[in-house]
Motif scaffolding. Structure first.
Motif, mmCIF file in Angstrom:
data_model
loop_
_atom_site.group_PDB
_atom_site.id
_atom_site.type_symbol
_atom_site.label_atom_id
_atom_site.label_comp_id
_atom_site.label_asym_id
_atom_site.label_seq_id
_atom_site.Cartn_x
_atom_site.Cartn_y
_atom_site.Cartn_z
ATOM 1 N N ASP A 67 1.214 -1.318 -0.255
ATOM 2 C CA ASP A 67 0.211 -0.198 -0.141
ATOM 3 C C ASP A 67 1.155 1.134 -0.280
ATOM 4 O O ASP A 67 2.055 1.409 -0.026
ATOM 5 C CB ASP A 67 -1.494 0.019 1.480
ATOM 6 C CG ASP A 67 -1.722 0.892 1.330
ATOM 7 O OD1 ASP A 67 -2.171 2.077 0.502
ATOM 8 O OD2 ASP A 67 -3.304 -0.289 1.305
ATOM 9 N N SER B 141 -3.339 4.469 -0.292
ATOM 10 C CA SER B 141 -3.460 5.668 0.337
ATOM 11 C C SER B 141 -2.707 6.757 1.412
ATOM 12 O O SER B 141 -2.651 7.059 1.926
ATOM 13 C CB SER B 141 -3.684 5.086 1.699
ATOM 14 O OG SER B 141 -2.906 3.903 2.217
ATOM 15 N N GLY C 106 -0.710 7.615 4.311
ATOM 16 C CA GLY C 106 -0.898 6.693 4.672
ATOM 17 C C GLY C 106 -0.570 5.248 5.048
ATOM 18 O O GLY C 106 -1.318 4.116 5.090
ATOM 19 N N LYS D 164 -0.299 2.315 8.073
ATOM 20 C CA LYS D 164 -0.420 0.907 7.819
ATOM 21 C C LYS D 164 1.070 -0.342 7.999
ATOM 22 O O LYS D 164 1.200 -1.368 8.569
ATOM 23 C CB LYS D 164 -1.244 0.264 6.560
ATOM 24 C CG LYS D 164 -2.185 0.457 6.313
ATOM 25 C CD LYS D 164 -3.122 0.467 4.879
ATOM 26 C CE LYS D 164 -4.462 1.363 5.041
ATOM 27 N NZ LYS D 164 -5.048 0.870 3.361
ATOM 28 N N GLU E 75 -5.291 12.822 -2.307
ATOM 29 C CA GLU E 75 -4.428 11.815 -2.667
ATOM 30 C C GLU E 75 -4.207 11.591 -4.279
ATOM 31 O O GLU E 75 -3.275 10.104 -4.413
ATOM 32 C CB GLU E 75 -3.871 10.637 -1.570
ATOM 33 C CG GLU E 75 -3.704 11.488 -0.455
ATOM 34 C CD GLU E 75 -4.536 12.327 0.226
ATOM 35 O OE1 GLU E 75 -4.373 13.193 1.248
ATOM 36 O OE2 GLU E 75 -6.244 13.286 0.880
ATOM 37 N N ASP E 76 -5.537 11.213 -4.477
ATOM 38 C CA ASP E 76 -5.828 10.591 -5.997
ATOM 39 C C ASP E 76 -5.514 11.712 -7.245
ATOM 40 O O ASP E 76 -6.281 12.614 -7.658
ATOM 41 C CB ASP E 76 -7.370 9.578 -5.985
ATOM 42 C CG ASP E 76 -7.476 9.154 -7.377
ATOM 43 O OD1 ASP E 76 -6.826 9.444 -8.229
ATOM 44 O OD2 ASP E 76 -8.795 8.525 -7.320
#
Length: 330
Positions: free
Chosen positions: A31, A61, A65, A69, A189-190
């Motif tokens: 990720d 993410s 982000g 994780k 973030e996209d």
């Protein structure tokens, strides 16, 4: 329902169920950064062709982000468009998460406008700072305020969200400090959201990884950047990024591998494959390969299980990867 149709239906359902519950020899969970995603997904796709018994999932993410994780032990590999931060390093030690830092490509951060914008011929680093500095919030609202020859039309900005490594790098490179930015802009973030925003806005300007410009170059116009008013206007490409000419918006991109996951044979195979293919696939997805020697040093770092970050207490802006890895690998 006749017997033949019933039998066919049963067989089809059996095939579907068996594919849903396929037994895998191993799983790799990845990720993190949207900028590194295209490269890691391309590597994973090619790896799956010869290793269908290894399940690889690649999520997006954002760098921040993804590190959250990763540092909770939820992922094996974290994509990152910046080095791990001081706070994240402290958290890794607190949580007992050791990692191997591996640079995988270069990225020249793209400054873009809509093709409908006819007046921006180039932009200087000082002008980018005037647009994006925290002091400009609610004050610098029109293009003419940035350069007097530009029109007195609304300035609409599009950029990375605060969890993005692209945001951290851009703010450090342009404003001198990570996370120092005005907040009154369209953030995501996209990167695909930013592409859509800028491409349809004649008054817009945005920044994101070069791969997203390359993928959408029919919808966007790339703006050359001048380091200062007297310098040459430069666009990001293989030569300008690899040789440090496109400054200060050239950056390395990374994957971080959990040290315990690195002991698994199929993770070792994947990392070896990644570093063998990264140069070729970087170009295919719109990024710039690292020098071959850097890939060799990165693999040596992985096989020796050298943990930690070469960027601890160092700025990534203007860094020399070959020098840093050569010293740290000894």
């Amino acid at each position: 329902m006749n017997k033949f149709l019933l039998l066919t239906t049963v067989m089809l359902n059996t095939v579907l169920l068996s594919s849903c519950f396929k037994e895998y020899k191993g799983r790799i969970n990845i990720d993190g950064s949207s900028s590194v995603y295209p490269l890691t997904e391309a590597v994973a796709e090619d790896f799956r062709k010869e290793n269908s018994d290894i399940r690889i999932t690649v999520g997006v993410s954002g760098t921040g982000g993804g590190f959250k994780k990763f540092l909770r032990g939820e992922t094996d590999i974290s994509n990152a468009s910046r080095p791990i931060s001081t706070h994240e390093l402290e958290l890794s030690r607190k949580n007992g998460i050791e990692f191997i830092e591996i640079p995988v490509s270069y990225d020249g951060m793209a400054i873009v406008v809509s093709p409908k914008n006819s007046f921006v011929d180039y932009i200087t680093v000082a002008e980018l700072k005037k647009m994006w500095s925290p002091e400009s919030q609610n004050k610098v609202k029109f293009w003419k305020q940035v350069r007097s020859s530009w029109p007195n039309t609304k300035l609409n900005l599009y950029g990375a969200g605060t969890s993005s490594g692209t945001y951290d790098y851009f703010t450090e490179a342009i404003n001198g400090k990570p996370k120092a930015s005005r907040g009154d802009y369209t953030a995501s973030e996209d990167d695909n959201v930013l592409v859509q925003g800028v491409s349809s806005d004649a008054s817009g300007l945005g920044y994101f990884g070069l791969a997203y410009f390359t993928e959408n170059k029919d919808k966007l116009r790339l703006v050359p950047v001048k380091y200062n008013e007297h310098a040459e206007a430069v666009i990001p490409n293989d030569s300008t990024v690899q040789h440090g000419i496109y400054q200060p918006l050239s950056r390395p991109e990374f994957i971080y591998v959990n040290a315990k996951a690195a002991d698994k044979p199929y993770v070792q195979e994947f990392i070896k494959f990644y570093l063998e293919q990264a140069g070729k696939l970087s170009r295919e997805v719109g990024y710039i390969p690292l020098p071959e020697e850097v890939y060799k040093l990165s693999y040596e770092r992985f096989t020796k299980r050298i943990t930690g970050s070469v960027f601890e207490n160092k700025s990534v802006v203007g860094s020399n990867l070959l020098q840093l890895l050569s010293i740290d690998n000894k």
